[in-house]
Design an enzyme around this catalytic site. Structure first.
Site, short mmCIF file in Angstrom:
data_model
loop_
_atom_site.label_atom_id
_atom_site.label_comp_id
_atom_site.label_asym_id
_atom_site.label_seq_id
_atom_site.Cartn_x
_atom_site.Cartn_y
_atom_site.Cartn_z
N HIS A 122 -62.56 52.33 -34.78
CA HIS A 122 -63.31 51.81 -35.92
C HIS A 122 -62.43 50.74 -36.60
CE1 HIS A 122 -65.05 52.02 -40.04
NE2 HIS A 122 -66.14 52.51 -39.45
N ASP A 199 -57.69 59.79 -36.09
CA ASP A 199 -58.82 59.51 -36.98
C ASP A 199 -59.89 60.55 -36.67
OD1 ASP A 199 -61.19 58.72 -38.08
OD2 ASP A 199 -61.06 56.62 -37.45
N GLN A 202 -65.08 61.48 -37.20
CA GLN A 202 -66.27 61.91 -36.44
C GLN A 202 -66.05 63.22 -35.69
OE1 GLN A 202 -69.18 60.50 -36.78
NE2 GLN A 202 -68.66 58.53 -37.70
N LYS A 225 -68.87 62.68 -44.54
CA LYS A 225 -69.41 62.85 -43.19
C LYS A 225 -69.50 64.32 -42.79
CE LYS A 225 -67.60 58.44 -41.47
NZ LYS A 225 -68.74 57.52 -41.50
N CYS A 363 -69.04 48.85 -37.06
CA CYS A 363 -67.62 48.65 -37.44
C CYS A 363 -66.70 48.85 -36.25
CB CYS A 363 -67.20 49.56 -38.58
SG CYS A 363 -68.11 49.26 -40.08
N1 7TS Z 1 -63.27 56.21 -38.61
C1 7TS Z 1 -64.39 56.49 -37.93
C2 7TS Z 1 -64.29 57.01 -36.54
C3 7TS Z 1 -65.63 56.30 -38.53
O1 7TS Z 1 -66.74 56.59 -37.85
C4 7TS Z 1 -65.70 55.82 -39.86
C5 7TS Z 1 -67.01 55.53 -40.54
C6 7TS Z 1 -64.50 55.58 -40.53
C7 7TS Z 1 -63.31 55.77 -39.87
C8 7TS Z 1 -64.47 55.13 -41.95
O2 7TS Z 1 -64.85 56.18 -42.78
P1 7TS Z 1 -65.04 55.96 -44.36
O3 7TS Z 1 -65.62 57.24 -44.83
O4 7TS Z 1 -63.69 55.70 -44.92
O5 7TS Z 1 -65.95 54.79 -44.52
N2 7TS Z 1 -68.07 55.29 -39.66
C9 7TS Z 1 -69.27 54.82 -39.99
C10 7TS Z 1 -70.28 54.65 -39.05
O6 7TS Z 1 -70.17 54.93 -37.87
N3 7TS Z 1 -71.39 54.15 -39.66
O7 7TS Z 1 -71.11 54.00 -40.96
C11 7TS Z 1 -69.81 54.41 -41.17
#
Ligand code: 7TS
Length: 404
Positions: A122, A199, A202, A225, A363
């Site tokens: 990401h 990370d 997910q 999430k 992203c």
């Molecule tokens: N890493 C992964 C693997 C992600 O899927 C996401 C967000 C992030 C980091 C960032 O997370 P945040 O909570 O700090 O924003 N992924 C997504 C997505 O797949 N669609 O919208 C956000």
């Protein structure tokens, strides 16, 4: 017994309609919906406890502090960290990775040192390293992948050099659903004396995560999430590492004493938590973790696995269907394109049928470049999704396809 009907009743939003159609929410990779208990925890704390934490001698402040620190213990237990000193509250995965990139590069890396990331990361696990690269002259090396969406382990092993200082890899891909063999990758990195940041944005919502079993040095995830509130997340770090790293931000809370001549820093975990934390958010995050724990992470994983198998099989019957991500170990994310229908058109028309999917590059533009496409449509499942919803998705895709 996985009582899906009862589970769905815990999420009021799932019974709403959009465009006069029942909502089919398949954008869980972006964010998940919240069960009643999480929202109630927020309301209750604002109505009956609210006070700033760690500061006041008064009753409310102490009660708020107790709730906040009990949430840290809930997180510790949930990912099986050794100590609450290893649980840093942040705003989310993005802030967790930026914190680490900044503190780690500042104290552990010099010009020419290398960090290994993967093709499928990401942006939040790429750009913080690029910011450090432009500041400090560090070098980013990239693990390639095969066409099924699996990281090439032999190529990974070849990337190590005496300059390698850190490996950063996602546990589960937000686009391909690939579950990366992070445990084995960590063994490899440790054989070279290199720590690993995982990370887990997910993975945490979909499977049991044990940071000690993985032997991860650092692990990041977001509350929103995993059915928790927005604006709160976690950076786990082994205490021996966190002790070595400098603070990320300065301010209240993170200090022991301040004078214009010399300031000393607070102990872990507070050294990394400048300013008033989102203590209401941490309470709600703990509620969300208790909620998924009560259902059972293994039960959730099994339910989502069944949904994903069913959806893969069902979607593959659609003419012109191209699915991106066919790894042997795959989580509940399906990215696809149909014929030459643009992902945005597909997403917009599915939306009119009440089906919420994600479209675009998710992203992960370097991954899109590797796949040779601009974007995909993505359906991502959560603990409350059903086979009936997958049937609605499949019928929706077929209907849109016929229109083109
Ligand atoms: N890493 C992964 C693997 C992600 O899927 C996401 C967000 C992030 C980091 C960032 O997370 P945040 O909570 O700090 O924003 N992924 C997504 C997505 O797949 N669609 O919208 C956000």
């Amino acid at each position: 017994m996985y009582n899906i009907k009862q589970i769905r009743e815990d999420f009021p939003i799932l019974s709403r309609e959009v465009y006069g159609k029942p909502l089919v929410y398949l954008d869980n990779g972006a964010t998940t919906q919240k069960p009643r208990c999480v929202v109630e925890a927020i309301i209750n704390e604002y109505y009956s406890v609210n006070a700033n934490v760690h500061r006041g001698v008064h009753f409310l402040s102490q009660q708020a502090t107790e709730l906040h620190e009990a949430s840290r213990e809930t997180v510790r237990r949930f990912i099986n960290a050794r100590s609450t000193n290893e649980i840093i509250f942040t705003r989310g995965t993005t802030e967790s990775i930026n914190l680490l990139a900044s503190s780690f590069a500042e104290s552990q890396m010099q010009a020419g040192d290398e960090v290994i990331v993967s093709t499928m990361e990401h942006h939040s696990d790429i750009v913080p390293w690029q910011l450090q690269a432009s500041k400090r002259g560090i070098v980013i090396k990239v693990i390639p992948m095969n066409d099924k969406g699996e990281l090439l382990q032999d190529a990974y092993k070849q990337l190590f050099s005496e300059k390698t200082k850190l490996v950063c890899v996602m546990h589960v891909s937000n686009v391909l659903g690939t579950v990366n063999p992070v445990k084995e990758m960590i063994v490899e990195a440790h054989a070279h004396g290199v720590p690993v940041l995982v990370d887990g944005a997910q993975s945490v919502p979909h499977m049991k995560v044990d940071v000690q079993d993985l032997d991860a040095d650092f692990f990041a995830f977001s509350g929103h999430k995993v059915y928790g509130p927005t604006g709160v997340g976690v950076l786990y770090g082994k205490e021996e590492w966190l002790d070595k790293l400098p603070p990320y931000q300065g301010g209240g809370e993170m200090i022991q004493s301040v004078s214009f001549e010399k300031t000393t820093f607070n102990e872990l975990p507070f050294k990394f938590e400048a300013g008033t934390p989102d203590y209401i958010g941490t309470t709600a995050l703990a509620k969300a973790l208790d909620y998924v724990t009560a259902i059972g992470m293994d039960q959730i994983a099994a339910h989502e696995h069944e949904l994903t198998q069913y959806a893969m099989q069902r979607l593959k019957q659609i003419e012109g269907m191209r699915i991106f991500g066919e790894a042997e170990h795959k989580s509940s994310v399906i990215s696809f394109l149909v014929g030459n229908i643009h992902h945005l058109d597909m997403g917009t028309l599915l939306d009119r049928l009440g089906i919420a999917v994600r479209t675009g590059h998710h992203c992960a533009q370097p991954l899109m470049q590797r796949l040779g496409i601009e974007g995909t449509v993505r359906a991502s499942f959560g603990l409350y999704n059903t086979k009936e919803e997958i049937d609605i998705l499949a019928a929706g895709i077929e209907r849109v396809s016929r229109m083109f």
